[in-house]
Enzyme design. Sequence first.
Site, PDB file in Angstrom:
ATOM      1  N   GLU A 148       6.986  34.795 150.075  1.00 38.01           N
ATOM      2  CA  GLU A 148       5.745  35.427 149.602  1.00 38.01           C
ATOM      3  C   GLU A 148       5.838  36.929 149.820  1.00 38.01           C
ATOM      4  OE1 GLU A 148       2.468  33.533 151.631  1.00 38.01           O
ATOM      5  OE2 GLU A 148       2.507  31.781 150.309  1.00 38.01           O
ATOM      6  N   GLU A 382      -3.223   2.612 131.951  1.00 42.21           N
ATOM      7  CA  GLU A 382      -3.121   3.240 130.644  1.00 42.21           C
ATOM      8  C   GLU A 382      -4.230   2.733 129.723  1.00 42.21           C
ATOM      9  OE1 GLU A 382       0.735   2.713 129.037  1.00 42.21           O
ATOM     10  OE2 GLU A 382       1.749   3.704 130.707  1.00 42.21           O
TER      11      GLU A 382
END
Length: 453
Positions: A148, A382
């Site tokens: 970072e 699904e």
Amino acid sequence: MPMIPEGLDKQPLKDLVSQLVDNNFNCVRLTYAIYMWTRYSNQNLNNTLHELDVPGVIEGIHKNNPQVLRMNHIQAFEAVVNELGRQNVKVLLDNHVSEPKWCCNDDDENGFFFDRHFDPHEWIHGLSLAAKHFSRNTAVVAQSLRNELHGPRQNEGDWYKYMSKAAMAIHKENPNVLVLISGLNYDTELQFLKNKPLKINLGNKLVYETHLYSWSGIGTLKLKDIWIKQPLNRICALSIRGLDSRAGFLTMGENAAPLIFTEFGFDQTGGSVQDNRFLTCLQTYLAGRDMDWGLWAFQGGYYVRDDDNVQVEETFGVMNSDWNHLRYPNFTDKFQLLQMKIQDPTSKKANANIIYYPLSGQCAKVNHKNELELVTVSDDCENKNKKNNSWRKVSLSKLHLATFDHKSGKTLCLQKDPNSSTIVTSKCICITDDSQCLDDPQSQWFQLVPTNV
């Protein structure tokens, strides 16, 4: 700092890696300091630990992994990489810092090029040493440039110059690994690439990475409390819009590039409402884009943190302080969909939608009573019915599925029944952008996630 992966004082190395496998992780972002390669590579680990005056850590390592105490830092690091590989866990070598210390603060002199502990030439040399050392180790599939970048020295000119040089240096030593490139401001900003792309040739090995936490903020609102002080649908929508503006745009358009969400985290004790809300919102981003991700952190604690705090617990850790069970009891359910492949580019199967409930991590399916209920994610989730015209996405977050009830004349939203796993319809919570509406709408958040797996 000891400069070895955490946990060797708590469990045998083989068991530490087994915990990763048992919890469905397939890759580790393994952090290291540049100085480990450039200044301390031959230093004996036992001597380092004695210098740090950590007798409890030494005793724990002697009990669980005594062989490590006879190694130097590079040998100990490599032993961990090799065990990960033996158990089929891949490794992303992550240069976290140069000076071995806790990361990060703006004044830590470890944040950007030409800081006291960030000489760009020593940094590139250290990256090259790591790349060359593991160039024949098939467990290592990626290497990052820097964790970072931060602090008052940040500027785009040096970013382009030295990130390009470092990426090419790694690629030269190990052309087989993916090279991960981080942005500015704690790896939350890559938007400058919209106007000036990074022009380096790594074949197909260049990947970008980004990070985010609840306190990373939205624009100037770098306050963790925005997750409880403003309407959650608004803050979630702004967060996702900001993510796409600052990093997600890289995956779109003609010159799309891979992006990995290499770090986010939350208080796994469950004690932070802000973190819990942030996490549920972020889950929808990751699931909706089927994005690879890394979580800070797996370890239950640290040998030493902030120089003088010994055997410190990590409340953001997946494991508890003894590394023998999960810190967050609902972790398995919460992350089950995110740990699955959702889109397969080689699949010939048509897309179907999973009705995803991010608050618990479960999905919805029709049970034998013809009711919608929440279950563990599976093929049964699904929804192949294309006739969903009566349901529409509402609210700024687009996470409410609503329909108009002609009988009552009201708009109703799907909601989990508080007393069961059944999904019912109920009065919508805070679907208009009203600053005074601070009720928690997460029980009504559902997402249609397309999958072809």
